[in-house]
Motif scaffolding. Structure first.
Motif, PDB file in Angstrom:
ATOM      1  N   SER A 192       0.851  -1.188   0.000  1.00  0.00           N
ATOM      2  CA  SER A 192       0.000   0.000   0.000  1.00  0.00           C
ATOM      3  C   SER A 192       0.885   1.235   0.000  1.00  0.00           C
ATOM      4  O   SER A 192       2.110   1.155  -0.126  1.00  0.00           O
ATOM      5  N   GLY A 193       0.283   2.372   0.171  1.00  0.00           N
ATOM      6  CA  GLY A 193       1.051   3.607   0.265  1.00  0.00           C
ATOM      7  C   GLY A 193       1.743   3.969  -1.025  1.00  0.00           C
ATOM      8  O   GLY A 193       2.881   4.427  -1.014  1.00  0.00           O
ATOM      9  N   GLY A 194       1.066   3.791  -2.176  1.00  0.00           N
ATOM     10  CA  GLY A 194       1.639   4.176  -3.453  1.00  0.00           C
ATOM     11  C   GLY A 194       2.389   3.071  -4.149  1.00  0.00           C
ATOM     12  O   GLY A 194       2.765   3.218  -5.303  1.00  0.00           O
ATOM     13  N   SER A 195       2.657   1.955  -3.469  1.00  0.00           N
ATOM     14  CA  SER A 195       3.340   0.846  -4.111  1.00  0.00           C
ATOM     15  C   SER A 195       2.361   0.043  -4.942  1.00  0.00           C
ATOM     16  O   SER A 195       1.145   0.121  -4.765  1.00  0.00           O
ATOM     17  N   ASP A 239       5.041 -10.657  -0.955  1.00  0.00           N
ATOM     18  CA  ASP A 239       4.448  -9.321  -1.010  1.00  0.00           C
ATOM     19  C   ASP A 239       5.391  -8.376  -1.758  1.00  0.00           C
ATOM     20  O   ASP A 239       6.051  -7.514  -1.181  1.00  0.00           O
ATOM     21  N   VAL A 240       5.428  -8.536  -3.065  1.00  0.00           N
ATOM     22  CA  VAL A 240       6.371  -7.829  -3.927  1.00  0.00           C
ATOM     23  C   VAL A 240       5.858  -6.418  -4.227  1.00  0.00           C
ATOM     24  O   VAL A 240       4.677  -6.217  -4.513  1.00  0.00           O
ATOM     25  N   GLY A 253       8.070   0.565 -10.319  1.00  0.00           N
ATOM     26  CA  GLY A 253       9.315   0.769 -11.054  1.00  0.00           C
ATOM     27  C   GLY A 253       9.872  -0.473 -11.718  1.00  0.00           C
ATOM     28  O   GLY A 253      10.925  -0.403 -12.359  1.00  0.00           O
ATOM     29  N   HIS A 254       9.196  -1.618 -11.616  1.00  0.00           N
ATOM     30  CA  HIS A 254       9.697  -2.867 -12.190  1.00  0.00           C
ATOM     31  C   HIS A 254       8.712  -3.420 -13.221  1.00  0.00           C
ATOM     32  O   HIS A 254       7.510  -3.494 -12.967  1.00  0.00           O
ATOM     33  N   ASP A 255       9.250  -3.820 -14.378  1.00  0.00           N
ATOM     34  CA  ASP A 255       8.435  -4.535 -15.372  1.00  0.00           C
ATOM     35  C   ASP A 255       8.377  -6.023 -15.064  1.00  0.00           C
ATOM     36  O   ASP A 255       7.436  -6.715 -15.460  1.00  0.00           O
ATOM     37  N   ASP A 273      -2.147  -4.301 -17.235  1.00  0.00           N
ATOM     38  CA  ASP A 273      -1.202  -4.083 -16.135  1.00  0.00           C
ATOM     39  C   ASP A 273      -1.683  -4.878 -14.930  1.00  0.00           C
ATOM     40  O   ASP A 273      -2.383  -4.359 -14.049  1.00  0.00           O
ATOM     41  N   ARG A 274      -1.334  -6.156 -14.922  1.00  0.00           N
ATOM     42  CA  ARG A 274      -1.762  -7.081 -13.876  1.00  0.00           C
ATOM     43  C   ARG A 274      -0.530  -7.785 -13.323  1.00  0.00           C
ATOM     44  O   ARG A 274      -0.159  -8.871 -13.798  1.00  0.00           O
ATOM     45  N   PRO A 275       0.175  -7.201 -12.368  1.00  0.00           N
ATOM     46  CA  PRO A 275       1.397  -7.835 -11.848  1.00  0.00           C
ATOM     47  C   PRO A 275       1.154  -9.280 -11.427  1.00  0.00           C
ATOM     48  O   PRO A 275       0.324  -9.555 -10.552  1.00  0.00           O
TER      49      PRO A 275
END
Length: 455
Positions: A4-7, A127-128, A132-134, A108-110
């Motif tokens: 959370s918090g923008g991640s 909990d990745v 900033g990561h593709d 965009d579905r990590p």
């Protein structure tokens, strides 16, 4: 999803899994563990992994499955079949299949994929933060990787990467960067390949399903055939003999002949430390003499890896080996000889028609009752046929005892009744079983007696 918090959190977790069937999973744990035990350990590891995913609570859990389904997969999981030949193909296809589940939904579905070899992984490890990561990659200590993931479907990201090598992780990371992806590196983990890995992971997570099962298996006596199979594979296995005082002790050179496996072939003299499995594979000078005395057809009881059966068959003498060790029987068949997984007291082919019964390598001790075994041999033989018996080199030996096998990872077998018989005692027992001794000889530091049915 915890982040959370923008991640950016993981949307989907894929668990790549194989049905935990004996002989299909965790085969590198064999023969320290039996096929059934290895399969049970695989199931425990998979269930620990699924628990960690459930604790993470992603939007979607997918199980990419190979083999017959089991009833304990999570009910809310999407199960998709694995497809493709090599592991690289299966990984490539499963990402394509899972990203296609959303159809026209935003891409965009990590999505994170893990295997079933890291039961020590927790929800916190999964909990990745994708910000900033593709892509993400979790290296394994053996040079592979335990996890890989993508924010969007990337064609060709895995296909062609060599799998199961010490450079798989490095090559995979290079492939991702060549495709222009920014890669987040996850913590490294030990995955379970061989027995040493299993022991290390079990120590890391002793209260997990995997850890509890591992400890229970190691602490409980196993079948002697499991450890005999381990000896055939080159593991350090020793025989310990009941001392009569409630304990066991390793034998030393010159002790009575107690074989290295209670149902299989070995040398007649025990040695401390690892059993010399290589000696069971090749015919010695003493063995050649035994072969020359055989009258066909020959039944080799406790044939082990089949050196006698192969030698007899190559000389045109019909021969069959029987052994409780499936690994030993497979070795024999691999030599082009015939063998069955069978107890000598089970119903056997051609009962009453064998020309020779062979009890080499101290196998007169099987079951701890040589008189009963000799009587069984008489039932197997045709009238006037012979039994060739290897005895203790001390003609006076006549011992009833029990033995245990001790092997890798602290495993030990159940105690098994055994007997050690010298030539004098054998002649007396043979008379009671309906045989007469017609010849005895020594060669290569070993002792043999030929018995022929009386009357």
């Amino acid at each position: 999803m915890r982040s959370s918090g923008g991640s950016v959190a993981t949307d989907t977790v894929i668990v790549l899994a194989k049905s935990p069937q004996p002989g299909r999973v965790k085969t590198r744990l064999q023969p320290t563990f039996s096929g059934a035990e290895a399969a049970a350990l695989a199931a425990a590891a998979l269930r620990d992994t699924l628990d960690a995913v459930a604790d993470l609570a992603p939007r979607r859990t997918v199980v990419a499955w190979d083999g017959p389904l089991v009833g304990w997969l999570p009910r809310d999981a999407v199960v998709v079949p694995q497809r493709g030949a090599g592991l690289d193909e299966r990984l490539e296809h499963v990402f394509a299949d899972v990203f296609a589940l959303d159809g026209d939904q935003p891409r965009d579905r990590p999505t994170l994929l893990i295997g079933m070899d890291t039961p020590q992984v927790t929800a916190a490890d999964l909990d990745v933060d994708w910000n900033g990561h593709d892509a993400v990659l979790g290296p394994a200590h053996d040079g592979g990787y335990w996890a890989v993931g993508f924010r969007r479907h990337v064609r060709g990201a895995i296909l062609g990467v060599p799998m199961s090598t010490a450079r798989t992780g490095d090559v995979q990371a290079a492939r991702l960067r060549t495709l222009g992806l920014t890669v987040g590196v996850l913590p490294a983990f030990l995955d379970i390949d061989g027995p040493d890995d299993a022991a290390a992971v079990a120590e890391l997570v002793p209260v997990s399903r995997f850890g509890r099962l591992y400890r229970r298996l190691v602490d409980s006596p196993c079948s002697p055939t499991t450890l005999f199979d381990a000896a055939l594979a080159g593991a350090a296995v020793e025989v310990r003999v009941d001392t009569g005082g409630g304990g066991t002790h390793p034998s030393s050179r010159g002790d009575p002949g107690v074989p290295g496996g209670p149902t299989s072939s070995s040398r007649a003299v025990m040695r401390p430390g690892p059993l010399d499995a290589s000696a069971w594979m090749r015919l010695s000078e003493a063995d050649e003499v035994v072969v020359s005395r055989c009258e066909g057809p020959v039944l080799d009881i406790g044939c082990g890896p089949g050196r006698f059966v192969e030698a007899l068959s190559s000389r045109g003498i019909p021969a069959l080996g029987v052994d409780l060790s499936r690994t030993a029987v497979d070795h024999t068949r691999g030599r082009g000889a015939s063998a069955l997984v069978r107890d000598v007291h089970d119903r056997l082919p051609a009962e009453g028609r064998w020309g020779t019964v062979l009890l080499a390598d101290g196998n007169i001790g099987i079951g701890g009752d040589p008189l009963a075994l000799l009587r069984r041999c008489r039932d197997l033989l045709r009238p006037g046929a012979v039994a060739l018996v290897e005895t203790s080199t001390d003609a006076r030996h006549d011992l009833r005892t029990s033995i245990t096998l001790h092997g890798p990872s602290g495993r030990r077998s159940h105690a098994v009744p055994w007997a050690v018989v010298g030539a004098h005692a054998l002649v007396e027992l043979a008379a009671r079983a309906g045989f007469v001794a017609v010849e005895d000889w020594r060669v290569g530091g070993r002792s043999f007696v030929m018995l022929r049915q009386a009357g």
